[in-house]
Structures are given as C-alpha cells and as structure tokens.
Scaffold this motif. Sequence first.
Motif, mmCIF file in Angstrom:
data_model
loop_
_atom_site.group_PDB
_atom_site.id
_atom_site.type_symbol
_atom_site.label_atom_id
_atom_site.label_comp_id
_atom_site.label_asym_id
_atom_site.label_seq_id
_atom_site.Cartn_x
_atom_site.Cartn_y
_atom_site.Cartn_z
ATOM 1 N N UNK A 260 0.764 -1.255 -0.055
ATOM 2 C CA UNK A 260 0.126 0.102 0.048
ATOM 3 C C UNK A 260 0.714 1.282 -0.167
ATOM 4 N N UNK A 261 2.143 1.149 0.892
ATOM 5 C CA UNK A 261 2.672 2.297 0.868
ATOM 6 C C UNK A 261 3.430 2.739 -0.372
ATOM 7 N N UNK A 262 3.933 1.720 -1.091
ATOM 8 C CA UNK A 262 4.614 2.261 -2.681
ATOM 9 C C UNK A 262 3.573 2.560 -3.620
ATOM 10 N N UNK A 263 2.309 2.342 -3.472
ATOM 11 C CA UNK A 263 1.293 2.582 -4.649
ATOM 12 C C UNK A 263 1.309 4.177 -4.931
ATOM 13 N N UNK A 264 1.240 4.691 -6.125
ATOM 14 C CA UNK A 264 0.765 5.895 -6.058
ATOM 15 C C UNK A 264 -0.715 6.526 -6.529
ATOM 16 N N UNK A 265 -1.529 5.224 -6.546
ATOM 17 C CA UNK A 265 -2.725 5.263 -6.816
ATOM 18 C C UNK A 265 -3.414 4.291 -6.218
ATOM 19 N N UNK A 266 -4.559 4.404 -5.157
ATOM 20 C CA UNK A 266 -5.257 3.350 -4.494
ATOM 21 C C UNK A 266 -6.599 3.836 -5.072
ATOM 22 N N UNK A 267 -7.134 2.429 -5.611
ATOM 23 C CA UNK A 267 -8.644 2.382 -5.928
ATOM 24 C C UNK A 267 -9.255 1.770 -5.006
ATOM 25 N N UNK A 268 -10.105 2.632 -4.287
ATOM 26 C CA UNK A 268 -10.556 2.068 -2.744
ATOM 27 C C UNK A 268 -12.141 1.743 -2.949
ATOM 28 N N UNK A 269 -12.468 0.451 -3.304
ATOM 29 C CA UNK A 269 -13.688 -0.084 -3.652
ATOM 30 C C UNK A 269 -14.313 -0.602 -2.419
ATOM 31 N N UNK A 270 -15.453 -0.001 -1.954
ATOM 32 C CA UNK A 270 -16.523 -0.590 -0.734
ATOM 33 C C UNK A 270 -15.685 -0.146 0.549
ATOM 34 N N UNK A 332 6.701 -4.711 -10.023
ATOM 35 C CA UNK A 332 7.572 -5.502 -9.769
ATOM 36 C C UNK A 332 7.664 -5.701 -8.196
ATOM 37 N N UNK A 333 7.562 -4.376 -7.656
ATOM 38 C CA UNK A 333 7.779 -4.524 -6.228
ATOM 39 C C UNK A 333 6.721 -5.160 -5.596
ATOM 40 N N UNK A 334 5.412 -4.843 -5.859
ATOM 41 C CA UNK A 334 4.038 -5.487 -5.453
ATOM 42 C C UNK A 334 4.486 -7.202 -5.610
ATOM 43 N N UNK A 335 4.864 -7.385 -6.483
ATOM 44 C CA UNK A 335 5.045 -9.046 -6.640
ATOM 45 C C UNK A 335 6.146 -9.398 -5.834
ATOM 46 N N UNK A 336 7.302 -8.811 -5.547
ATOM 47 C CA UNK A 336 8.097 -9.096 -4.720
ATOM 48 C C UNK A 336 7.716 -9.172 -3.137
ATOM 49 N N UNK A 337 6.810 -8.262 -2.977
ATOM 50 C CA UNK A 337 6.092 -8.078 -1.573
ATOM 51 C C UNK A 337 5.137 -9.482 -1.477
ATOM 52 N N UNK A 338 4.281 -9.855 -2.589
ATOM 53 C CA UNK A 338 3.406 -10.839 -2.462
ATOM 54 C C UNK A 338 4.183 -12.111 -2.247
ATOM 55 N N UNK A 339 5.258 -12.401 -3.104
ATOM 56 C CA UNK A 339 5.911 -13.483 -2.864
ATOM 57 C C UNK A 339 6.588 -13.713 -1.620
#
Length: 546
Positions: A260-270, A332-339
């Motif tokens: 969440x911290x590394x995102x530059x746009x958050x699509x906040x649904x619900x 790429x960074x999010x994928x690394x975090x997910x892994x």
Amino acid sequence: MKASDLFVRALEAEGVEYVFAIPGEENLDLLESLRGSKIKLVITRHEQAAGFMAATYGRLTGNSGVSLSTLGPGATNLVTAAAYAQLGAMPMVMVTGQKPIKTSKQGQFQIIDVVDMMQPLTKFTKTIVSGDSVPALVREAFRQAEEERPGATHLELPEDIAQERSTMPVLEPSYTRRPIAEEKAIHRAAQAITAARRPLLLIGAGANRKLTSNMLREFVDKLGIPTVTTQMGKGVIDETGPHFVGNTALSDHDFVHRAIDQADLIINVGHDVVEKPPFFMRPGGAEVVHINFNAAQVDPVYFPQIEVVGDIANSLWQLKERLEPQGHWNFDDVQRIRDALQKHIHDGAVDDSFPIRPQHLVKEVRDVMPEDGILALDNGMYKIWFARNYAARSPNSVLLDNALATMGAGLPSAMAAKLVYPERKVMAICGDGGFMMNSQELETAVRLKLDLVILLLRDDGYGMIKWKQKQMEFGDFGLDFGNPDFVAYTESYGAHGHRVGATAELKPLIDKCCKQGGVHLIDVPVDYSDNDRILNREIRELSGRL
C-alpha cells in the motif's frame, strides 16, 4: 383481519423465510399468526443468538433477517445483535413486544423505553400504535434495513395493538434500481488510473455484498492490477489468484502495508469507516479514487481526490470498458512483496508442534474445506491468523466481524449460514472464551438437525487481550480461566464431541466430521506463545527489508 395476522402477511410479502426468536406473553398473538404461516419459527436459547442469526441471514442473502423478542429483558438482550448488524451493515429487522399501550394494568412492570434504547443502534425504530399502520411500518422497516448502507431496524408491537382489527392491505415491496455514477466521474477516475505508475486496488466491506464480486473479478482479470482486501472484504476476489496480494489483518507493518505504501494511486472500492483504516492518507501521498454506493465520509486520514458514487458493480463495469493495461504500470515491487508474504505464510504453516500453532491450524482447515465452504469466525486471536493466512475463494465464505468485533457470534452465525446454504460445508471457529458466551446454542443446532463442525480453539484464557497485554509489557495478569470438559459438555446436548491429542489428528478428524453429518465439536489445544514474536517483531523486521 387481526393486526398480528396483517403483520405476518406483511412479513410474507417481504419474502421472510425465518423468524429467529424467544417469544414472551406479549408476542402470543403474533406467535399464533405465525403458526398459520409458511415462515419458519426458529427458537433459540438466547435473544442475542437470535439476533446474530438474523443478521447473518441478512449478510448472506441481502434480504432482512428477522428476530423476535418480548419486552424488557428480551429486548435488552437484542442490543448487542443490533449493534452487530448496524456496524456490520447487515440487514435485520427486530420485532419486540410490549404491554398494552392503551389500557395498562401492570404499572411499569418490565417496561423500559425500547424505542429510545434502539435509537442510536438502528436506522429506524418505531412503536406501532395502530393496526392500520402495520403495512406501511413493516415496509419502511424492511426498506431502510436493506437500502445502502444496510443495517438494523426495529418495530415494537404492543399486545393490544396486535389484537386490533384492520382492513388495510399489505404493501408489496417496490421495484428499485440503485443510481449509477455520473459519466464525468467515471472519466476522471479512468484518467487517473491510466496515468498512474503503481496503481493498487483495495477492496473493503461495502464490496462484499450486492453481487459486486463478478464485476470485480472481471476488472482485475482484464487489468492485472494488484489487489488487497480488508478483513470484511475478504473473498470478494479469489485469493489464490495471481493478482491478490494479501489481507489487511494487522493494523500496521505487515507485508501488505508495504504494498500500500509504494502505490501512487489507490482504487478504494467499498470503503467502510467501521473498519480500521488499512492506510492513512497524507498530503502529497498516493492519490485515492473512492468507488462506493455513497460519498466518502471525510476525516483526517481519508479525503479521496476522486469519488465515483453509485452502484459499485456498474461503476467497475464502466471503468473496465474504458481501461486497458498500461505499459508504464510497474508491479515488480508488489510482486516481490506478495512472494515474500506467501513464503512467510508457508514457512509458518509447516510447524507441526503440539499444542497446535495457529499458522498450521489455518493450513489444515484450508486443506480440508472445499472451495465454497463457509467459515464463521467468532472473535479472538485466531481471527487475525485466518484473515491473513486463509485463502478465501468466494464472497462471504469467511464470515468474520471486524466492525463491532463481538464475541459470541461465531456459533449462531454458522448456524444461520447452514440454514441459508444447507448444501455447503460450514464450520464455526471459536475460541473458548467466545464459545462459552453462546454455547447453549448447541441445543438449537442439534434440534435443527444441522450438519455443522465447531472448531474450538482452547488456550484457557482471553488470548487476544493477552497478546495486547504483552505488547504493552504488562506481563500476564487477570486473563486466565477454567473450562469444562468440552467433549462431555457437547455430548450432553446430543452432539458429538472430539478432542485432538496430536497435531496429526486434526486434519483427518475435521474431514471425518464434515462427512459424517450432525453437530460436531472438536476441542483443539492451541499455542499462541509466538504471537508477539511473529506478528510484531518478525513481520516488522522482514517487511521492513522490502
């Protein structure tokens, strides 16, 4: 007809299947009217459980669950369930009895102002003062309970009003369609998503109803945007899919918070303000697109720059039709975090020591439960582990309460889920503290002939508060208690009791109980001693390296 008959006809017009109840003498006319109805009366052993069942019915179906109690102590016992439904956005209509309001002969015996009591806990509360007003008030109670944002409503039916005669017709529910978002708002949101470099989709509680799941899945599959869910948004998308990052089970410092911290746009649904905020907005930080049925409730940590207000599924469809994956998006960074998160979950799950560790317990349950199986979690330390580590495959397949977060709701919620979905496997997961708050409902489950497994996690204390106590370096004080022999206790109700003596016994025992049918309770000793080390120090250290 008699007003109580008219009331039941109005319930039938609303499509009511069940009334969960503990009636009193002030409800006897209504009870007699229900006897000639197709509506099923489910008698519980505590009004709180009746309310939890009604709220869960509403949560799963989108149609109001109905709970019934008498006046005075019966009504006060519904208060926790009212707050549970109201904060959790679960449509529920409560009906309480009252002494005659025109000619009282008992003074103030058992009389409290129930309507006034329910006022801060409901969207709508009213005393019915005339038989002729029954159809309109029932219709309004159901309308308000079910419209966005759903919640609890309450009607008080006095004994003498229930006996009145009326010629008024029942009011059928009206045909309604939710409004859709303005085209300009869709256009602005699409522009922002296209221009972003590291967009992230965040799914909250409001997206876990009104059939938004299919459109959210299409949105994610087409665009490939990484996705995080809140606890009550869990299961809206398949959590085994390649774009799912994780669940915001902890307040801070977990792997998903790095994403969440590394995102530059958050699509906040619900987004729902009742949940702990999964991120904090700061001036100059990530831009936020708010997609919801209602406009954002602004506070110091949430002030979205773009709001798309209208039916969520339609808004997502409009955006999906306008958007295409962008070459400059970088995940790429999010994928690394997910892994890293998946590795951390996997490494913890292989610990097969006994008493069982929560990480391994979650894995065993996931291995046994089918894709559409339903977990109904009470509130305790295990809720964090299941929210974080259990991969939900479908909406509302993990029923947890991250709004009121009340103990005692796990078993009644599981019972309601089994009534709604008799063909699906349902498991209640309770700590020993929460289970004992409504354990008497074992009798109700047996009487209803439900096929239900209760996984009782026993640590002989209030484990969640112990964890918090340890963080504050209080030591260990005042949170231990004794327990009954849960196997004997369960069998005294006519259910089946089991005790796990080794970690290797758990999975085959769960599988056997699920297949055998009937009500089964499995007593599982659980070891939470590593909570502080893993959930605080270890996760903070590992995620901090990412």
